[in-house]
Design an enzyme around this catalytic site. Structure first.
Site, PDB file in Angstrom:
ATOM      1  N   ASN A  88       0.803  -1.237   0.000  1.00 24.00           N
ATOM      2  CA  ASN A  88       0.000   0.000   0.000  1.00 24.00           C
ATOM      3  C   ASN A  88       0.834   1.287   0.000  1.00 24.00           C
ATOM      4  OD1 ASN A  88       0.670  -0.723   2.634  1.00 24.00           O
ATOM      5  ND2 ASN A  88      -1.059   0.376   3.502  1.00 24.00           N
ATOM      6  N   GLU A 130       4.024  -4.692  12.290  1.00 25.37           N
ATOM      7  CA  GLU A 130       3.158  -3.525  12.051  1.00 25.37           C
ATOM      8  C   GLU A 130       1.940  -4.048  11.306  1.00 25.37           C
ATOM      9  OE1 GLU A 130       3.804  -0.609  13.208  1.00 25.37           O
ATOM     10  OE2 GLU A 130       5.893  -0.881  13.746  1.00 25.37           O
ATOM     11  N   GLY A 176       8.399 -12.941  -4.433  1.00 26.89           N
ATOM     12  CA  GLY A 176       7.421 -14.003  -4.209  1.00 26.89           C
ATOM     13  C   GLY A 176       6.403 -13.574  -3.176  1.00 26.89           C
ATOM     14  N   GLY A 177       5.480 -14.496  -2.860  1.00 30.81           N
ATOM     15  CA  GLY A 177       4.381 -14.175  -1.958  1.00 30.81           C
ATOM     16  C   GLY A 177       4.545 -14.800  -0.589  1.00 30.81           C
TER      17      GLY A 177
HETATM   18  P1  NAD Z   1      -0.379  -9.380   3.699  1.00 30.35           P
HETATM   19  O1  NAD Z   1      -0.256  -9.750   5.130  1.00 30.35           O
HETATM   20  O2  NAD Z   1      -1.197 -10.242   2.834  1.00 30.35           O
HETATM   21  O3  NAD Z   1       1.069  -9.346   3.023  1.00 30.35           O
HETATM   22  C1  NAD Z   1       2.120  -8.531   3.525  1.00 30.35           C
HETATM   23  C2  NAD Z   1       3.447  -9.159   3.140  1.00 30.35           C
HETATM   24  O4  NAD Z   1       3.606 -10.386   3.832  1.00 30.35           O
HETATM   25  C3  NAD Z   1       3.592  -9.510   1.668  1.00 30.35           C
HETATM   26  O5  NAD Z   1       4.930  -9.336   1.305  1.00 30.35           O
HETATM   27  C4  NAD Z   1       3.204 -10.974   1.633  1.00 30.35           C
HETATM   28  O6  NAD Z   1       3.760 -11.668   0.551  1.00 30.35           O
HETATM   29  C5  NAD Z   1       3.788 -11.479   2.939  1.00 30.35           C
HETATM   30  N1  NAD Z   1       3.092 -12.593   3.568  1.00 30.35           N
HETATM   31  C6  NAD Z   1       1.760 -12.893   3.523  1.00 30.35           C
HETATM   32  N2  NAD Z   1       1.497 -13.969   4.293  1.00 30.35           N
HETATM   33  C7  NAD Z   1       2.683 -14.343   4.842  1.00 30.35           C
HETATM   34  C8  NAD Z   1       3.066 -15.392   5.734  1.00 30.35           C
HETATM   35  N3  NAD Z   1       2.183 -16.251   6.221  1.00 30.35           N
HETATM   36  N4  NAD Z   1       4.365 -15.491   6.084  1.00 30.35           N
HETATM   37  C9  NAD Z   1       5.284 -14.609   5.629  1.00 30.35           C
HETATM   38  N5  NAD Z   1       4.992 -13.614   4.758  1.00 30.35           N
HETATM   39  C10 NAD Z   1       3.696 -13.476   4.378  1.00 30.35           C
HETATM   40  O7  NAD Z   1      -0.859  -7.867   3.690  1.00 30.35           O
HETATM   41  P2  NAD Z   1      -1.104  -6.938   2.410  1.00 30.35           P
HETATM   42  O8  NAD Z   1      -2.416  -7.319   1.837  1.00 30.35           O
HETATM   43  O9  NAD Z   1       0.080  -6.910   1.536  1.00 30.35           O
HETATM   44  O10 NAD Z   1      -1.189  -5.488   3.104  1.00 30.35           O
HETATM   45  C11 NAD Z   1      -2.319  -5.022   3.706  1.00 30.35           C
HETATM   46  C12 NAD Z   1      -2.261  -5.169   5.212  1.00 30.35           C
HETATM   47  O11 NAD Z   1      -1.097  -4.533   5.720  1.00 30.35           O
HETATM   48  C13 NAD Z   1      -3.406  -4.481   5.900  1.00 30.35           C
HETATM   49  O12 NAD Z   1      -3.927  -5.317   6.908  1.00 30.35           O
HETATM   50  C14 NAD Z   1      -2.788  -3.243   6.524  1.00 30.35           C
HETATM   51  O13 NAD Z   1      -3.440  -2.729   7.627  1.00 30.35           O
HETATM   52  C15 NAD Z   1      -1.436  -3.728   6.849  1.00 30.35           C
HETATM   53  N6  NAD Z   1      -0.506  -2.598   6.956  1.00 30.35           N
HETATM   54  C16 NAD Z   1      -0.041  -2.236   8.191  1.00 30.35           C
HETATM   55  C17 NAD Z   1       0.809  -1.146   8.330  1.00 30.35           C
HETATM   56  C18 NAD Z   1       1.324  -0.719   9.674  1.00 30.35           C
HETATM   57  O14 NAD Z   1       2.332  -0.010   9.718  1.00 30.35           O
HETATM   58  N7  NAD Z   1       0.721  -1.085  10.771  1.00 30.35           N
HETATM   59  C19 NAD Z   1       1.198  -0.428   7.208  1.00 30.35           C
HETATM   60  C20 NAD Z   1       0.692  -0.806   5.971  1.00 30.35           C
HETATM   61  C21 NAD Z   1      -0.149  -1.909   5.870  1.00 30.35           C
END
Ligand code: NAD
Length: 473
Positions: A148, A245, A202-203
């Site tokens: 984001n 975070e 990757g994801g």
């Molecule tokens: P997400 O958790 O799906 O993915 C975030 C990252 O983690 C990606 O790089 C993804 O590939 C990786 N990931 C996903 N599952 C994982 C796992 N099980 N193990 C290791 N890595 C994994 O989140 P998103 O959809 O990319 O982002 C949106 C979320 O991020 C929202 O919930 C938002 O509130 C949060 N966010 C928090 C902050 C903060 O500072 N508190 C800032 C921005 C976004």
């Protein structure tokens, strides 16, 4: 089309061992703009070995030299800012004006604040009792970031980690690999030595491989609460240090002495900016019961000024959502809320012509919601604002704290001291008063389900140290 063949490992681009490729989709039109590797355990292992190998050398590099290298990196971002802003807009749909102002502006400011904080820390000698206290870098840091504010979140982790003397393996979101690849080039050009910074793509699977790797000492994660819980559980198995975070469902409290005409546009901005895809978005507007109807009217009408448009046009305020998955989820949450009795008070106008191929969503303001509805409890991560009524300052605090999350919050009042008193009682990591802008010198992070640890400035750097005491007889 941009093609990334593999990660940046030990100072070189290394072809990925993963057979799969991920298509990167422009959410404004559904078209692919390029591909990045799907990533795999082998890519991760190579990167961690490189980070390990570089650790001793980087940790013992004089702080002044580390600062000078990262200052050059800051200038590198500044020089390539137009290119990076355009990439971010293409990858996740945020308007180009916002990309230039915030998606680039925040990381640049973050660099400045973090570099200044490191200069301060480097000059400090701490003695307690008969002991001298040292700050040792934690070691190899796995940085995992979302889409984001892609570059901002990368900078908020990688820059303090490197300044502290840690080495890093970064895994950016699978939706936004391209700005991360440019960042790797910039760090390399600035003189970050081979292995000190590594990048894999990757994801979730690649992320999980990184979290599980025994060579990683700390995980710094920004993303969903769901992924954060899973990461903390895995990291617990080997007692890795974790900073998380996570998501939010933050409250914006209007006290009964505010000028609603003045506050309403700002309150919408605090929710809808970046198409509502901001962790600290103020998504629950808590207003005095006696003025609720008036606020509904005001924000309902003003929401029409947030109709989405082509993110490449300079005047667009809201682009598409970052992905079709995100759009589908937000729309389903709104439909479920309406089924449960929520009332849409915004106009809900049809999408402007020509936008049907993109992941667009018109902004929604909901009233007649109650606090056990999913739309009030769960993070939507889209342009959706819920209005709730309060019966005085005490009640407003109670409603604000009635959430599993604890990331952020807002309070508005004609009397700043009254707003301050309310802000002190909100259980979150930060609260803004009367529309104050984000302060990158202050620590940022959550409590409860919004996470652990803090980012930005001095507190952000401190996360990447282990304290060590050497005691004299
Ligand atoms: P997400 O958790 O799906 O993915 C975030 C990252 O983690 C990606 O790089 C993804 O590939 C990786 N990931 C996903 N599952 C994982 C796992 N099980 N193990 C290791 N890595 C994994 O989140 P998103 O959809 O990319 O982002 C949106 C979320 O991020 C929202 O919930 C938002 O509130 C949060 N966010 C928090 C902050 C903060 O500072 N508190 C800032 C921005 C976004």
């Amino acid at each position: 089309m941009r093609e990334i063949p593999g990660g940046f490992i030990d100072g070189h681009w290394v072809n990925s061992e993963a057979p799969g490729r991920i298509a990167i989709i422009n959410p404004a039109n559904g078209q692919a703009i390029g591909h990045a590797p799907a990533g795999c355990e082998t890519d991760v292992a190579k990167a961690v070995v490189a980070a390990h190998g570089a650790f001793a050398g980087w940790a013992s590099t004089p702080v002044a030299e580390r600062i000078a290298i990262l200052r050059r990196a800051r200038d590198g971002i500044s020089k390539r800012s137009d290119e990076i802003a355009a990439l971010i807009t293409q990858q996740m749909g945020t308007p180009i004006s916002f990309s230039k102002a915030a998606q680039i502006g925040l990381p640049l400011r973050n660099f400045d604040v973090t570099l200044a904080a490191m200069e301060e820390i480097a000059g400090e000698e701490v003695t307690l009792g008969r002991s001298r206290i040292f700050r040792d870098p934690v070691g190899v840091v796995a940085a995992i970031t979302p889409w984001n504010f892609p570059l901002h979140q990368i900078v908020a982790k990688v820059v303090p980690a490197l300044l502290a003397g840690c080495t890093v393996v970064l895994k950016p979101s699978e939706l936004t690999p391209f700005d991360a690849a440019v960042f790797a080039e910039i760090l390399n050009d600035a003189g970050v030595p081979a292995g000190a910074f590594n990048l894999v793509f990757g994801g979730a699977e690649t992320g999980a491989a990184l979290v599980e790797h025994p060579g990683v000492d700390m995980i710094s994660f920004t993303g969903s609460t769901r992924a954060g819980r899973s990461i903390a559980a895995i990291a617990g198995g080997s007692l890795k240090k974790v900073s998380l975070e996570l998501g939010g469902k933050s409250a914006n409290i209007l006290l009964d002495d505010v000028d609603y005409e003045k506050v309403a546009p700002a309150a919408l901005q605090q929710c809808f900016v970046n198409a509502g895809q901001t962790c600290a978005a103020l998504t629950r507007l808590i207003v005095p019961r006696q003025h609720k109807e008036r606020v509904e009217q005001l924000v309902g009408q003003l929401a029409d000024g947030w109709q989405p448009g082509d993110p490449d046009l300079p005047d667009t305020r809201m682009g598409p959502m970052a992905s079709f998955v995100q759009q589908g989820r937000a729309k389903r949450m709104v439909a479920a809320a309406v089924k449960e009795g929520a009332r849409i008070v915004s106009n809900g106008a049809e999408l402007p012509e020509g936008l049907n191929a993109g992941a667009y969503m018109t902004p929604v303001v909901l009233s007649d919601v109650d606090s056990d509805m999913d739309i009030v409890r769960d993070e939507v991560f889209g342009p959706v604002l819920c209005i709730l009524a309060h019966d005085g300052d005490e009640d407003a605090v109670r409603i604000a704290n009635d959430s599993e999350y604890g990331l952020s919050g807002g309070v508005w009042s004609a009397d700043e001291n009254r707003a301050f008193a309310v802000a002190r009682r909100i259980r979150t990591g930060q609260v803004v008063i009367n529309g104050a802008m984000l302060d990158l010198e202050a620590p940022f992070g959550g409590v409860k389900q919004s996470g652990l640890g803090r980012e930005y400035g001095r507190h952000g750097i401190e996360e990447f140290f282990n304290l060590k005491a050497i005691t004299r007889p």
